[in-house]
Design an enzyme around this catalytic site. Sequence first.
Site, PDB file in Angstrom:
ATOM      1  N   ASN A 145       0.773  -1.184   0.038  1.00 13.69           N
ATOM      2  CA  ASN A 145       0.098   0.012   0.045  1.00 13.69           C
ATOM      3  C   ASN A 145       1.083   1.185   0.096  1.00 13.69           C
ATOM      4  O   ASN A 145       0.315   2.216  -0.468  1.00 13.69           O
ATOM      5  CB  ASN A 145      -0.938   0.124   1.231  1.00 13.69           C
ATOM      6  CG  ASN A 145      -2.287  -0.584   0.907  1.00 13.69           C
ATOM      7  OD1 ASN A 145      -2.555  -0.559  -0.241  1.00 13.69           O
ATOM      8  ND2 ASN A 145      -3.227  -1.184   1.872  1.00 13.69           N
ATOM      9  N   PHE A 403      -2.269  -8.362   4.103  1.00  7.87           N
ATOM     10  CA  PHE A 403      -0.674  -8.086   4.118  1.00  7.87           C
ATOM     11  C   PHE A 403      -0.477  -6.590   3.299  1.00  7.87           C
ATOM     12  O   PHE A 403       0.686  -6.368   2.932  1.00  7.87           O
ATOM     13  CB  PHE A 403       0.089  -9.179   3.426  1.00  7.87           C
ATOM     14  CG  PHE A 403      -0.310 -10.358   3.880  1.00  7.87           C
ATOM     15  CD1 PHE A 403      -0.684 -11.084   5.002  1.00  7.87           C
ATOM     16  CD2 PHE A 403      -0.636 -11.455   2.696  1.00  7.87           C
ATOM     17  CE1 PHE A 403      -0.916 -12.177   5.382  1.00  7.87           C
ATOM     18  CE2 PHE A 403      -1.543 -12.353   3.056  1.00  7.87           C
ATOM     19  CZ  PHE A 403      -1.377 -13.097   4.529  1.00  7.87           C
ATOM     20  N   CYS A 404      -1.328  -5.594   3.605  1.00  8.66           N
ATOM     21  CA  CYS A 404      -1.204  -4.189   3.027  1.00  8.66           C
ATOM     22  C   CYS A 404      -0.825  -4.462   1.420  1.00  8.66           C
ATOM     23  O   CYS A 404      -0.331  -3.516   0.964  1.00  8.66           O
ATOM     24  CB  CYS A 404      -0.099  -3.504   3.547  1.00  8.66           C
ATOM     25  SG  CYS A 404      -0.651  -2.868   5.176  1.00  8.66           S
ATOM     26  N   ASN A 405      -1.309  -5.663   0.847  1.00 10.73           N
ATOM     27  CA  ASN A 405      -1.084  -5.489  -0.664  1.00 10.73           C
ATOM     28  C   ASN A 405      -2.326  -5.821  -1.648  1.00 10.73           C
ATOM     29  O   ASN A 405      -2.577  -7.143  -1.606  1.00 10.73           O
ATOM     30  CB  ASN A 405      -0.021  -6.688  -0.836  1.00 10.73           C
ATOM     31  CG  ASN A 405       0.452  -6.878  -2.393  1.00 10.73           C
ATOM     32  OD1 ASN A 405      -0.328  -6.430  -3.268  1.00 10.73           O
ATOM     33  ND2 ASN A 405       1.661  -7.088  -2.614  1.00 10.73           N
TER      34      ASN A 405
END
Length: 498
Positions: A145, A403-405
């Site tokens: 992100n 996972f911020c993805n």
Amino acid sequence: MTQTTPYPSSSNAAYAGFLHAYPTYTSTGALDDLRAREYARLDATGQIYLDYTGGGLYAERQLREHLDLLSHNVFGNPHSHNPTSQAMTCLVDQARAYVLEFFNAPPGEYVAIFTQNASAALKLVGEAYPFGPGDHYLLTFDNHNSVNGIREYARLKGAQFTYLPVVEPELRIDPATLDEYLGLAVPGAHNLFAFPAQSNFNGVQHPLEMITLAHERGWDVLVDAAAFAPTNRLDLARWLPDFVPLSFYKMFGYPTGMGCLLARHAALEKLVRPWYAGGTITISSVQGDGHYLVPGEAGFEDGTVNYLNIPAVEIGLRHLASVGLDAIHERVMCLTGWLIESLSALRHGTGQPLVKIHGPADLSMRGGTVTVTFLDRDGQALDDGRVEQLANWEQISLRTGCFCNPGAGEVAHGLTPEIMRTFFQRSHAPSFQELRGEMHARFGRDVSAVRVSVGLASNFADVDAFLRFAAGFLDRTAAEIGDVEAGGPICSTERDAA
Ligand SMILES: Cc1ncc(COP(=O)(O)O)c(C=O)c1O
């Protein structure tokens, strides 16, 4: 009834099978000694640490060396002329030079800008890249992100942004699509292409050859090395990326709060900082209404640097160098191979596989991060939150979520633009739990998964413990495994327990 595929019943048998399959593991035996000496707290506390992509672990000697340095010297704020300040300045300069040496930066070609973390390094680029109408930001779906966030600067300044897809089943970039998208660079405009050297979602390594291809087509290239650098050699002289953000705690655990932006001089000169701060200017004036930025890294380090921790970065890098990145890489690949192979082989008696692996199921062009969805004996996805809770009870540290993805996750979970847009047309911001719940209820899809990652101090026993834990789900239904049980976070430490 189909026979359940067993994982070897004893760890000794499993270890023999592992060594047979991955004989080069024995060449990394020095890491077992290192673990016993420097990471003894893992076994002393019975922790099975499988979250190296979240954060690396420090060797005790890093702490000792840093404490020793701080205990026997007096250090003042650098960049002044008094003795304690000068002593600190020398160590900061020395650490900076070592960072460049560690990543094999060609002399005079790169600067190392100390930041708080990889995200802060990315923000430095995002806020200062001279986007404007007619310019382009190209980025892969597979991105953290903090790389996605740069699109908001592009948007704000009227530049276009385009996502380069990754494709199932391995979530890699298709070369023909890459070629097509690289053609979007507008000649003479500012074009920035960003991708991760290694995915924090599933360990995919995207080819660094894309850097040259993109340069040839008129792009500046940002390579996010946060997940790659801990277990792979990043050779700046070979690849010549323009911007490389990373976080040091991911590489060697301590200190947190330190990252860096490696930037090529030529690329740095294109950046236009939106502000200035103490430490970044030659002179500034109130009445003269002006300022001049210091050229090079100093113009990008706002205020006082984290000076007492900077020598600990050099200590950490020297620790990695003394252990040997090649040995770390070799060990991580052996363990990852066994992990993937053994997980893939686990099948319920119904014939259903125990997991769906989101990404490559072999070792080519990947790192030590493996992301899966657990399936029950009828093929129904298990709640990753429940898997995490059961792992917690066995002192296994893994990670669940997106996972911020989000981009890699959306492809992995088959989430379409139509589905995703429905969550961004509301007056209140849904929480991740609301997103997750509604995605299940309305669309029957997942947004999250289970991630395990190995690193410098991992050994066979860690992976074996996880595989035994995983095998415990065989032949059970989602209903039998149950939902997350209420209960607070685990806050106990060794000190609490004592
Ligand atoms: C690939 C990647 N990029 C960027 C980041 C952001 O790192 P930080 O949170 O240390 O800023 C992470 C963190 O997990 C990451 O894995």
